[in-house]
Design a protein around this motif. Structure first.
Motif, PDB file in Angstrom:
ATOM      1  N   ALA A 257      10.521 -15.278   9.973  1.00  0.00           N
ATOM      2  CA  ALA A 257      11.401 -14.762   8.919  1.00  0.00           C
ATOM      3  C   ALA A 257      10.968 -15.280   7.562  1.00  0.00           C
ATOM      4  O   ALA A 257      10.963 -14.545   6.569  1.00  0.00           O
ATOM      5  N   THR A 258      10.572 -16.550   7.492  1.00  0.00           N
ATOM      6  CA  THR A 258      10.123 -17.133   6.230  1.00  0.00           C
ATOM      7  C   THR A 258       8.850 -16.457   5.755  1.00  0.00           C
ATOM      8  O   THR A 258       8.713 -16.099   4.588  1.00  0.00           O
ATOM      9  N   ALA A 259       7.903 -16.261   6.662  1.00  0.00           N
ATOM     10  CA  ALA A 259       6.642 -15.613   6.290  1.00  0.00           C
ATOM     11  C   ALA A 259       6.885 -14.172   5.867  1.00  0.00           C
ATOM     12  O   ALA A 259       6.292 -13.696   4.902  1.00  0.00           O
ATOM     13  N   SER A 260       7.776 -13.472   6.576  1.00  0.00           N
ATOM     14  CA  SER A 260       8.065 -12.080   6.231  1.00  0.00           C
ATOM     15  C   SER A 260       8.720 -11.969   4.866  1.00  0.00           C
ATOM     16  O   SER A 260       8.401 -11.075   4.091  1.00  0.00           O
ATOM     17  N   SER A 261       9.638 -12.878   4.560  1.00  0.00           N
ATOM     18  CA  SER A 261      10.302 -12.797   3.263  1.00  0.00           C
ATOM     19  C   SER A 261       9.330 -13.132   2.145  1.00  0.00           C
ATOM     20  O   SER A 261       9.399 -12.563   1.070  1.00  0.00           O
ATOM     21  N   LYS A 262       8.389 -14.055   2.376  1.00  0.00           N
ATOM     22  CA  LYS A 262       7.379 -14.378   1.369  1.00  0.00           C
ATOM     23  C   LYS A 262       6.475 -13.172   1.152  1.00  0.00           C
ATOM     24  O   LYS A 262       6.188 -12.805   0.022  1.00  0.00           O
ATOM     25  N   ALA A 263       6.046 -12.512   2.239  1.00  0.00           N
ATOM     26  CA  ALA A 263       5.207 -11.325   2.103  1.00  0.00           C
ATOM     27  C   ALA A 263       5.972 -10.214   1.398  1.00  0.00           C
ATOM     28  O   ALA A 263       5.412  -9.487   0.579  1.00  0.00           O
ATOM     29  N   ALA A 264       7.252 -10.083   1.697  1.00  0.00           N
ATOM     30  CA  ALA A 264       8.058  -9.049   1.042  1.00  0.00           C
ATOM     31  C   ALA A 264       8.184  -9.322  -0.450  1.00  0.00           C
ATOM     32  O   ALA A 264       8.180  -8.392  -1.253  1.00  0.00           O
ATOM     33  N   LYS A 265       8.286 -10.599  -0.836  1.00  0.00           N
ATOM     34  CA  LYS A 265       8.352 -10.935  -2.256  1.00  0.00           C
ATOM     35  C   LYS A 265       7.045 -10.613  -2.947  1.00  0.00           C
ATOM     36  O   LYS A 265       7.027 -10.183  -4.085  1.00  0.00           O
ATOM     37  N   ASP A 266       5.925 -10.866  -2.239  1.00  0.00           N
ATOM     38  CA  ASP A 266       4.611 -10.646  -2.824  1.00  0.00           C
ATOM     39  C   ASP A 266       4.274  -9.165  -2.947  1.00  0.00           C
ATOM     40  O   ASP A 266       3.533  -8.774  -3.829  1.00  0.00           O
ATOM     41  N   THR A 267       4.785  -8.359  -2.050  1.00  0.00           N
ATOM     42  CA  THR A 267       4.488  -6.930  -2.056  1.00  0.00           C
ATOM     43  C   THR A 267       5.782  -6.146  -2.159  1.00  0.00           C
ATOM     44  O   THR A 267       6.590  -6.146  -1.251  1.00  0.00           O
ATOM     45  N   LEU A 268       5.942  -5.477  -3.268  1.00  0.00           N
ATOM     46  CA  LEU A 268       7.132  -4.678  -3.508  1.00  0.00           C
ATOM     47  C   LEU A 268       6.950  -3.256  -2.975  1.00  0.00           C
ATOM     48  O   LEU A 268       7.883  -2.629  -2.524  1.00  0.00           O
ATOM     49  N   VAL A 269       5.734  -2.748  -3.017  1.00  0.00           N
ATOM     50  CA  VAL A 269       5.451  -1.375  -2.617  1.00  0.00           C
ATOM     51  C   VAL A 269       5.255  -1.300  -1.103  1.00  0.00           C
ATOM     52  O   VAL A 269       4.440  -2.013  -0.541  1.00  0.00           O
ATOM     53  N   THR A 270       6.033  -0.425  -0.461  1.00  0.00           N
ATOM     54  CA  THR A 270       5.912  -0.202   0.980  1.00  0.00           C
ATOM     55  C   THR A 270       5.370   1.201   1.225  1.00  0.00           C
ATOM     56  O   THR A 270       5.421   2.058   0.340  1.00  0.00           O
ATOM     57  N   CYS A 271       4.888   1.432   2.443  1.00  0.00           N
ATOM     58  CA  CYS A 271       4.386   2.772   2.773  1.00  0.00           C
ATOM     59  C   CYS A 271       5.506   3.803   2.695  1.00  0.00           C
ATOM     60  O   CYS A 271       5.275   4.928   2.250  1.00  0.00           O
ATOM     61  N   ASN A 272       6.709   3.438   3.092  1.00  0.00           N
ATOM     62  CA  ASN A 272       7.826   4.386   2.982  1.00  0.00           C
ATOM     63  C   ASN A 272       8.033   4.802   1.533  1.00  0.00           C
ATOM     64  O   ASN A 272       8.289   5.967   1.247  1.00  0.00           O
ATOM     65  N   MET A 273       7.914   3.842   0.622  1.00  0.00           N
ATOM     66  CA  MET A 273       8.066   4.135  -0.795  1.00  0.00           C
ATOM     67  C   MET A 273       6.936   5.055  -1.277  1.00  0.00           C
ATOM     68  O   MET A 273       7.180   6.015  -2.012  1.00  0.00           O
ATOM     69  N   VAL A 274       5.721   4.756  -0.834  1.00  0.00           N
ATOM     70  CA  VAL A 274       4.561   5.573  -1.222  1.00  0.00           C
ATOM     71  C   VAL A 274       4.743   6.999  -0.713  1.00  0.00           C
ATOM     72  O   VAL A 274       4.597   7.966  -1.467  1.00  0.00           O
ATOM     73  N   TYR A 275       5.071   7.138   0.559  1.00  0.00           N
ATOM     74  CA  TYR A 275       5.223   8.474   1.144  1.00  0.00           C
ATOM     75  C   TYR A 275       6.354   9.250   0.478  1.00  0.00           C
ATOM     76  O   TYR A 275       6.229  10.443   0.206  1.00  0.00           O
ATOM     77  N   SER A 276       7.444   8.575   0.208  1.00  0.00           N
ATOM     78  CA  SER A 276       8.582   9.220  -0.445  1.00  0.00           C
ATOM     79  C   SER A 276       8.207   9.683  -1.855  1.00  0.00           C
ATOM     80  O   SER A 276       8.540  10.801  -2.259  1.00  0.00           O
ATOM     81  N   SER A 277       7.505   8.842  -2.595  1.00  0.00           N
ATOM     82  CA  SER A 277       7.110   9.187  -3.965  1.00  0.00           C
ATOM     83  C   SER A 277       6.126  10.344  -4.006  1.00  0.00           C
ATOM     84  O   SER A 277       6.159  11.166  -4.918  1.00  0.00           O
ATOM     85  N   LEU A 278       5.243  10.394  -3.011  1.00  0.00           N
ATOM     86  CA  LEU A 278       4.180  11.405  -3.022  1.00  0.00           C
ATOM     87  C   LEU A 278       4.507  12.654  -2.212  1.00  0.00           C
ATOM     88  O   LEU A 278       3.722  13.604  -2.211  1.00  0.00           O
ATOM     89  N   GLU A 279       5.647  12.670  -1.570  1.00  0.00           N
ATOM     90  CA  GLU A 279       6.043  13.831  -0.757  1.00  0.00           C
ATOM     91  C   GLU A 279       5.999  15.147  -1.532  1.00  0.00           C
ATOM     92  O   GLU A 279       5.537  16.152  -1.003  1.00  0.00           O
ATOM     93  N   PRO A 280       6.418  15.191  -2.800  1.00  0.00           N
ATOM     94  CA  PRO A 280       6.336  16.454  -3.531  1.00  0.00           C
ATOM     95  C   PRO A 280       4.907  16.956  -3.751  1.00  0.00           C
ATOM     96  O   PRO A 280       4.701  18.103  -4.120  1.00  0.00           O
ATOM     97  N   CYS A 281       3.919  16.105  -3.503  1.00  0.00           N
ATOM     98  CA  CYS A 281       2.515  16.490  -3.684  1.00  0.00           C
ATOM     99  C   CYS A 281       1.919  17.146  -2.439  1.00  0.00           C
ATOM    100  O   CYS A 281       0.842  17.740  -2.509  1.00  0.00           O
ATOM    101  N   LEU A 282       2.603  17.026  -1.318  1.00  0.00           N
ATOM    102  CA  LEU A 282       2.031  17.480  -0.049  1.00  0.00           C
ATOM    103  C   LEU A 282       1.671  18.954  -0.031  1.00  0.00           C
ATOM    104  O   LEU A 282       0.612  19.327   0.474  1.00  0.00           O
TER     105      LEU A 282
END
Length: 124
Positions: free
Chosen positions: A21-46
């Protein structure tokens, strides 16, 4: 009541869970952009990327610009790169070429080449 033989195993399980849990929360802090966010943002381009068309929807350009403004760190940009590369791994050459034209059409500066051969670890 907890069996005395299982107690050490239970402690190890808790220690591993806390460390994960500690490692996951540190990684989450370091990376704000997720694949779900990327796919959602780019969906209108499909539609444009998959089938072509006369124009790119304004929502597509808006999604790209929104994603770029969110990806402020190197980890964010590398994460977005990996997501896009993964999503495009089964694309044909024409689809990759259309995707690669989106930054120019949308008048944005994507910090990596849209290509199945891009090395996302080198994205700054």
């Amino acid at each position: 009541m907890l069996n005395k033989q299982l107690f050490p195993l239970f402690l190890v399980y808790i220690a591993v869970a806390v460390a994960t849990a500690t490692a996951s929360s540190k990684a989450a802090k370091d990376t704000l952009v997720t694949c779900n966010m990327v796919y959602s943002s780019l969906e209108p381009c499909l539609g444009y990327v998959l089938g072509g068309g006369l124009s790119v929807p304004s929502e597509c350009c808006g999604g790209i610009k929104s994603l770029l403004s969110t990806g402020r760190t190197i980890n964010d940009r590398q994460s977005a790169c990996k997501c896009i590369k993964s999503a495009g791994s089964n694309a044909n050459e024409a689809q990759v070429n259309r995707a690669a034209t989106l930054p120019r059409i949308c008048k944005t500066n994507v910090p990596f080449k849209i290509s199945p051969h891009v090395d996302c670890s080198k994205v700054n």
